[in-house]
Design a protein around this motif. Structure first.
Motif, short mmCIF file in Angstrom:
data_model
loop_
_atom_site.label_atom_id
_atom_site.label_comp_id
_atom_site.label_asym_id
_atom_site.label_seq_id
_atom_site.Cartn_x
_atom_site.Cartn_y
_atom_site.Cartn_z
N ARG A 60 133.46 1.53 -37.42
CA ARG A 60 134.57 0.78 -38.33
C ARG A 60 134.14 1.69 -39.73
NH1 ARG A 60 134.61 -5.17 -35.51
NH2 ARG A 60 134.58 -4.00 -33.99
N GLU A 93 133.97 0.33 -42.37
CA GLU A 93 134.01 -0.97 -43.16
C GLU A 93 134.35 -0.30 -44.88
OE1 GLU A 93 133.67 -3.94 -42.19
OE2 GLU A 93 132.48 -4.14 -39.98
N ILE A 117 121.34 -2.98 -41.23
CA ILE A 117 122.01 -2.75 -40.23
C ILE A 117 122.97 -4.27 -39.89
CG2 ILE A 117 120.55 -1.90 -39.77
CD1 ILE A 117 119.40 -3.65 -37.84
N PHE A 118 123.28 -5.46 -41.13
CA PHE A 118 124.17 -6.18 -40.12
C PHE A 118 125.38 -5.87 -40.42
CE2 PHE A 118 127.69 -9.12 -41.84
CZ PHE A 118 127.70 -10.28 -40.47
N ARG A 119 126.54 -4.84 -41.75
CA ARG A 119 127.46 -4.44 -41.09
C ARG A 119 127.49 -2.81 -42.04
NH1 ARG A 119 131.69 -6.48 -40.86
NH2 ARG A 119 130.60 -9.01 -41.85
N GLN A 120 127.93 -2.34 -40.93
CA GLN A 120 127.85 -0.70 -40.92
C GLN A 120 128.86 -0.15 -41.20
OE1 GLN A 120 123.82 0.50 -38.85
NE2 GLN A 120 123.83 -0.96 -37.93
N PHE A 144 128.01 1.16 -35.34
CA PHE A 144 126.76 0.54 -34.84
C PHE A 144 126.85 0.59 -33.72
CE2 PHE A 144 130.08 -2.55 -33.88
CZ PHE A 144 131.34 -2.51 -35.03
N GLN A 176 127.48 -2.01 -29.75
CA GLN A 176 127.84 -2.55 -29.39
C GLN A 176 127.32 -3.30 -27.40
OE1 GLN A 176 131.73 -2.46 -29.51
NE2 GLN A 176 132.09 -4.60 -30.84
N TYR A 203 143.66 -10.11 -30.54
CA TYR A 203 144.12 -9.99 -29.50
C TYR A 203 143.49 -11.55 -28.15
CZ TYR A 203 139.59 -8.48 -30.20
OH TYR A 203 138.58 -8.69 -30.58
N GLU A 245 127.77 -14.42 -38.85
CA GLU A 245 128.00 -13.68 -36.78
C GLU A 245 126.87 -13.27 -36.71
OE1 GLU A 245 132.44 -12.02 -36.13
OE2 GLU A 245 131.45 -11.14 -33.83
N LEU A 246 126.70 -13.35 -35.44
CA LEU A 246 125.61 -13.06 -34.81
C LEU A 246 126.48 -11.36 -33.19
CD1 LEU A 246 122.10 -11.66 -33.99
CD2 LEU A 246 122.46 -14.37 -33.15
N PHE A 247 126.76 -12.40 -33.19
CA PHE A 247 127.72 -12.11 -31.63
C PHE A 247 129.49 -12.71 -31.36
CE2 PHE A 247 123.08 -12.04 -29.27
CZ PHE A 247 123.00 -10.50 -29.77
N GLY A 248 130.39 -12.34 -30.25
CA GLY A 248 130.98 -13.14 -29.89
C GLY A 248 131.34 -13.20 -28.64
N THR A 267 130.15 -10.39 -26.48
CA THR A 267 130.51 -9.14 -26.92
C THR A 267 129.32 -9.53 -27.99
OG1 THR A 267 131.22 -7.88 -28.92
CG2 THR A 267 131.82 -9.69 -28.81
N PHE A 268 128.33 -8.49 -27.86
CA PHE A 268 127.34 -8.34 -28.22
C PHE A 268 126.29 -7.74 -29.29
CE2 PHE A 268 124.94 -11.32 -25.62
CZ PHE A 268 125.49 -11.60 -24.67
N ARG A 293 122.88 -5.99 -34.30
CA ARG A 293 122.98 -7.57 -35.11
C ARG A 293 121.73 -7.85 -33.85
NH1 ARG A 293 128.02 -9.34 -37.12
NH2 ARG A 293 128.94 -7.28 -38.47
P1 ATP Z 1 132.66 -9.60 -38.38
O1 ATP Z 1 134.05 -10.31 -38.84
O2 ATP Z 1 131.17 -9.65 -39.22
O3 ATP Z 1 133.63 -7.96 -39.11
P2 ATP Z 1 133.90 -8.84 -35.61
O4 ATP Z 1 134.15 -10.67 -35.76
O5 ATP Z 1 134.90 -8.17 -36.33
O6 ATP Z 1 132.49 -8.77 -36.84
P3 ATP Z 1 134.06 -8.47 -33.18
O7 ATP Z 1 135.15 -7.35 -33.53
O8 ATP Z 1 133.60 -9.65 -33.10
O9 ATP Z 1 133.13 -8.23 -35.12
O10 ATP Z 1 132.60 -7.59 -32.96
C1 ATP Z 1 131.98 -7.61 -32.42
C2 ATP Z 1 130.38 -7.34 -32.14
O11 ATP Z 1 129.65 -6.48 -33.29
C3 ATP Z 1 130.16 -8.27 -33.40
O12 ATP Z 1 129.51 -9.76 -33.17
C4 ATP Z 1 129.25 -7.70 -33.64
O13 ATP Z 1 128.00 -8.17 -33.27
C5 ATP Z 1 128.98 -5.94 -33.62
N1 ATP Z 1 129.77 -5.74 -35.01
C6 ATP Z 1 130.84 -5.69 -35.21
N2 ATP Z 1 130.95 -5.27 -36.74
C7 ATP Z 1 130.12 -4.83 -36.92
C8 ATP Z 1 129.44 -3.78 -38.16
N3 ATP Z 1 130.13 -3.37 -39.07
N4 ATP Z 1 128.03 -3.23 -38.39
C9 ATP Z 1 127.62 -4.41 -37.54
N5 ATP Z 1 127.47 -4.72 -36.06
C10 ATP Z 1 128.99 -5.43 -36.56
#
Ligand code: ATP
Length: 406
Positions: A154, A156, A163-166, A169, A171, A221, A238-241, A274-275, A279
């Motif tokens: 992505r 971003e 490594i939180f927002r890369q 990454f 999944q 979706y 956010e960690l997972f969803g 989704t993990f 993260r």
């Molecule tokens: P955020 O709100 O933090 O941008 P998101 O809701 O867009 O996340 P999802 O689309 O649900 O994230 O993606 C599924 C999983 O992928 C997230 O729970 C997270 O663990 C991981 N993830 C999403 N974006 C990133 C990122 N830029 N870098 C690292 N991990 C990510």
């Protein structure tokens, strides 16, 4: 509040620096000044990542009879992303209020043959487009799932927080297909499974919180989403969803399921746990990071659970210039343990105190030392990372001893 912030910043700095110093995680393209939002994984980082992924696969794929693995390609036909709604809607707002699509666009092929595609922003579509292949090959009964581990990309707008927002990454995702009438039941079920897994890999459950995501914040979706949030030093994020994707994707891809016994045609509904691998790793490291005082000195250590620790045990001859100790350590301890556990290293660098400190930072649960007594009684010292306690164990019983503890 200010003090707390400084403490939290310090903690992140300590983690980032430990990860670099001990060969876990490096900034991407570092010698050229880096590339924002990318990281490279060193020897112990790869080991940790592999352990996390293997643990996940073992629980959710190998450990079940209703799950089908898939490893789809990162580049997909551009139509996938139109049909999935990502071309139109996978955007973040820029400061000026304009929407910015975070997919990485790319050209596939040359000249007039070239078509536009995207690096996948989620692994999920790789499963939906293989739904029919999977059904045709394995004839699964509902409910069943597909699982995939792989990279996602992505662009971003503001990559941050290590490594939180890369921008690149990884999944680990499951698409669980069920009848519409059962979606709530399986949503609850998967919530429990996700929490169990977090605990299994050593994520501090006191720092995990559930957030019911309001409609306006949900992905295009999803009809229901729960975010599992974690108390990172930089905030609760956010960690997972867990999402209820309804029949949105299968319907858009014009896919359906035929119940062979009933002769009934339908579009299954989807629950998606989704993990994020990265993260998961950040939360695991933050949960494991500990500081205390040992022998009058401050120390930092990673209290990893043995199932995910990059190294299970480190083998050391007390002195590296004594060939008889080195020989014993190599042949009678290191070789059999390495063959049994794989995640075993030989460490004769510096004095014993330094080795313990290094192994504590790597998160190695056991340090085994071969000393002069070993040569006469075939016992070694096994030091416990968390307590610092040492006990003598017979070399012949070492494998059993470690197996009992992991
Ligand atoms: P955020 O709100 O933090 O941008 P998101 O809701 O867009 O996340 P999802 O689309 O649900 O994230 O993606 C599924 C999983 O992928 C997230 O729970 C997270 O663990 C991981 N993830 C999403 N974006 C990133 C990122 N830029 N870098 C690292 N991990 C990510």
């Amino acid at each position: 509040m200010k003090e707390k912030n400084t403490e939290n910043n310090d903690l992140m700095e300590k983690i980032v620096s430990l990860c670099k110093r001990r060969g876990f995680i490096f900034q991407g393209s570092e010698i050229y000044g880096g590339l924002a939002g990318t990281y490279d994984w060193g020897h112990f980082g790869v080991a940790l990542k592999n352990n996390i992924k293997q643990n996940w696969w073992k629980k959710f794929v190998d450990g079940r009879r209703d799950m089908y693995g898939i490893d789809a390609s990162i580049l997909m036909n551009g139509k996938v992303w139109e049909v999935s709604g990502h071309v139109a809607g996978f955007s973040d707002p820029l400061e000026n209020g304009k929407q910015f699509n975070v997919m990485f666009k790319t050209q596939v092929g040359a000249g007039e043959e070239a078509t536009t595609s995207y690096l996948r922003p989620e692994t999920a579509q790789g499963m939906f487009v293989n739904f029919k292949n999977t059904v045709d090959a394995f004839h699964p009964k509902l409910p069943f799932g597909m699982a995939q581990i792989g990279k996602a990309f992505r662009n971003e707008i503001a990559p941050r927080d290590f490594i939180f927002r890369q921008r690149e990454f990884e999944q680990m995702e499951i698409e669980y297909f069920t009848r519409e009438s059962d979606w709530e039941k399986y949503f609850e079920y998967w919530k429990g499974e996700m929490l169990d897994w977090m605990e299994e890999v050593g994520i501090d459950m006191a720092k995990v919180h559930e957030l019911e995501v309001p409609k306006e914040d949900r992905a295009h979706y999803s009809s229901r989403t729960i975010d599992f949030e974690f108390d990172y030093p930089f905030g609760k994020k956010e960690l997972f969803g867990l999402a209820y994707r309804t029949d949105f994707d299968l319907k858009n891809h014009k896919l359906e399921y035929v119940d062979e016994e009933e002769g009934e045609k339908m579009v299954p509904h989807v629950i998606e746990p989704t993990f994020g691998v990265d993260r998961a790793i950040l939360a695991t490291i933050l949960s494991a990071y500990s500081e205390d005082e040992k022998d009058g000195e401050a120390r930092a250590y990673l209290k990893f659970k043995p199932n995910i620790a990059p190294v299970i045990c480190a083998i050391s001859p007390l002195l590296k210039n004594k060939p008889e100790l080195v020989e014993y350590a190599n042949t009678k301890v290191y070789a059999p343990l390495k063959a049994e556990f794989g995640r075993v290293i030989f460490d004769d660098n510096g004095n014993i105190g330094k080795r313990y400190r290094r192994q504590d930072e790597i998160g190695t649960p056991f340090c085994i030392v071969i000393d002069f007594d070993t040569l006469s009684d075939d016992t070694v010292t096994v030091r416990n990372r968390d307590t610092g306690e040492q006990e003598r164990v017979k070399v012949a019983e070492l494998i059993k001893f470690i197996k009992n503890k992991i």
